[in-house]
Design a protein around this motif. Structure first.
Motif, PDB file in Angstrom:
ATOM      1  N   LYS A   1       0.832  -1.207   0.000  1.00 41.34           N
ATOM      2  CA  LYS A   1       0.000   0.000   0.000  1.00 41.34           C
ATOM      3  C   LYS A   1       0.866   1.255   0.000  1.00 41.34           C
ATOM      4  O   LYS A   1       0.564   2.221  -0.714  1.00 41.34           O
ATOM      5  CB  LYS A   1      -0.931   0.008   1.211  1.00 41.34           C
ATOM      6  N   ASP A   2       1.931   1.239   0.786  1.00 39.36           N
ATOM      7  CA  ASP A   2       2.816   2.406   0.837  1.00 39.36           C
ATOM      8  C   ASP A   2       3.468   2.649  -0.517  1.00 39.36           C
ATOM      9  O   ASP A   2       3.488   3.784  -1.011  1.00 39.36           O
ATOM     10  CB  ASP A   2       3.887   2.206   1.916  1.00 39.36           C
ATOM     11  N   LEU A   3       3.986   1.588  -1.127  1.00 39.52           N
ATOM     12  CA  LEU A   3       4.632   1.745  -2.436  1.00 39.52           C
ATOM     13  C   LEU A   3       3.634   2.188  -3.507  1.00 39.52           C
ATOM     14  O   LEU A   3       3.960   3.022  -4.356  1.00 39.52           O
ATOM     15  CB  LEU A   3       5.323   0.448  -2.853  1.00 39.52           C
ATOM     16  N   GLU A   4       2.430   1.636  -3.467  1.00 39.37           N
ATOM     17  CA  GLU A   4       1.418   2.034  -4.446  1.00 39.37           C
ATOM     18  C   GLU A   4       1.008   3.489  -4.255  1.00 39.37           C
ATOM     19  O   GLU A   4       0.772   4.207  -5.238  1.00 39.37           O
ATOM     20  CB  GLU A   4       0.202   1.111  -4.352  1.00 39.37           C
ATOM     21  N   GLU A   5       0.953   3.959  -3.026  1.00 37.65           N
ATOM     22  CA  GLU A   5       0.631   5.367  -2.752  1.00 37.65           C
ATOM     23  C   GLU A   5       1.736   6.271  -3.297  1.00 37.65           C
ATOM     24  O   GLU A   5       1.454   7.303  -3.917  1.00 37.65           O
ATOM     25  CB  GLU A   5       0.442   5.585  -1.253  1.00 37.65           C
ATOM     26  N   ARG A   6       2.992   5.891  -3.077  1.00 33.62           N
ATOM     27  CA  ARG A   6       4.112   6.676  -3.603  1.00 33.62           C
ATOM     28  C   ARG A   6       4.063   6.720  -5.126  1.00 33.62           C
ATOM     29  O   ARG A   6       4.283   7.770  -5.736  1.00 33.62           O
ATOM     30  CB  ARG A   6       5.446   6.090  -3.145  1.00 33.62           C
ATOM     31  N   LYS A   7       3.774   5.587  -5.726  1.00 33.08           N
ATOM     32  CA  LYS A   7       3.697   5.516  -7.181  1.00 33.08           C
ATOM     33  C   LYS A   7       2.558   6.406  -7.690  1.00 33.08           C
ATOM     34  O   LYS A   7       2.717   7.108  -8.685  1.00 33.08           O
ATOM     35  CB  LYS A   7       3.487   4.072  -7.613  1.00 33.08           C
ATOM     36  N   ARG A   8       1.431   6.386  -7.004  1.00 31.87           N
ATOM     37  CA  ARG A   8       0.286   7.209  -7.402  1.00 31.87           C
ATOM     38  C   ARG A   8       0.649   8.693  -7.338  1.00 31.87           C
ATOM     39  O   ARG A   8       0.341   9.460  -8.251  1.00 31.87           O
ATOM     40  CB  ARG A   8      -0.920   6.924  -6.496  1.00 31.87           C
ATOM     41  N   GLU A   9       1.343   9.106  -6.273  1.00 35.54           N
ATOM     42  CA  GLU A   9       1.762  10.510  -6.142  1.00 35.54           C
ATOM     43  C   GLU A   9       2.692  10.904  -7.290  1.00 35.54           C
ATOM     44  O   GLU A   9       2.569  11.994  -7.857  1.00 35.54           O
ATOM     45  CB  GLU A   9       2.475  10.729  -4.810  1.00 35.54           C
ATOM     46  N   ILE A  10       3.615  10.015  -7.616  1.00 38.12           N
ATOM     47  CA  ILE A  10       4.552  10.294  -8.714  1.00 38.12           C
ATOM     48  C   ILE A  10       3.797  10.398 -10.033  1.00 38.12           C
ATOM     49  O   ILE A  10       4.043  11.315 -10.829  1.00 38.12           O
ATOM     50  CB  ILE A  10       5.645   9.201  -8.778  1.00 38.12           C
TER      51      ILE A  10
END
Length: 143
Positions: A60-69
């Motif tokens: 979830k954390d990595l997917e959130e970071r990817k979404r922000e990028i």
């Protein structure tokens, strides 16, 4: 003769008693082994649940970071400046590294969990630093 018969009776009695004691000990041992097996199964299930929970949290954390990028890259596409193109290239590299770690995370086994988690933690720290540096370098793009 009576003594001999008495000794044989005592020996037979002791042999019967000893067999009963041995059988009781064998039964206790079987119960102990079964309890250990059950404990191992429960521990394995608890470990699997814990690992799955950690894996979901990291995912979830990595997917959130990817979404922000991805959101920031979409904003930068609208701005056609050379600086925004450089920023998009940097962000694309970071997003690609996150994609690789997401794939590793989904395919990791219990044996490789510790090294995968360590790699992801390192990536998270590095991506935090890169994100801060990126915002500092391209602060005019973050209005």
């Amino acid at each position: 003769m009576k003594k001999m018969l008495f000794l044989l009776t005592v020996a037979a009695f002791m042999a019967c008693e000893q067999t009963t004691t041995q059988e009781e000990k064998k039964e206790e041992l079987k119960e102990g082994v079964e309890k250990i097996r059950q404990d191992v199964r429960e521990t394995a299930a608890d470990t699997r649940e814990y690992m799955d929970a950690q894996r979901d949290e990291l995912r979830k954390d990595l997917e959130e970071r990817k979404r922000e990028i991805d959101e920031k890259m979409e904003e930068l596409k609208k701005d056609g400046s050379e600086k925004s193109q450089k920023a998009r290239v940097k962000l694309a590299g970071l997003r690609d590294r996150i994609d690789v770690k997401l794939s590793d995370l989904k395919n990791t086994s219990a044996d490789a969990w510790d090294s995968t988690r360590k790699d992801i933690d390192t990536l998270r720290k590095k991506s935090d630093e890169e994100w801060r540096e990126f915002k500092a370098d391209f602060k005019e793009l973050f209005r």
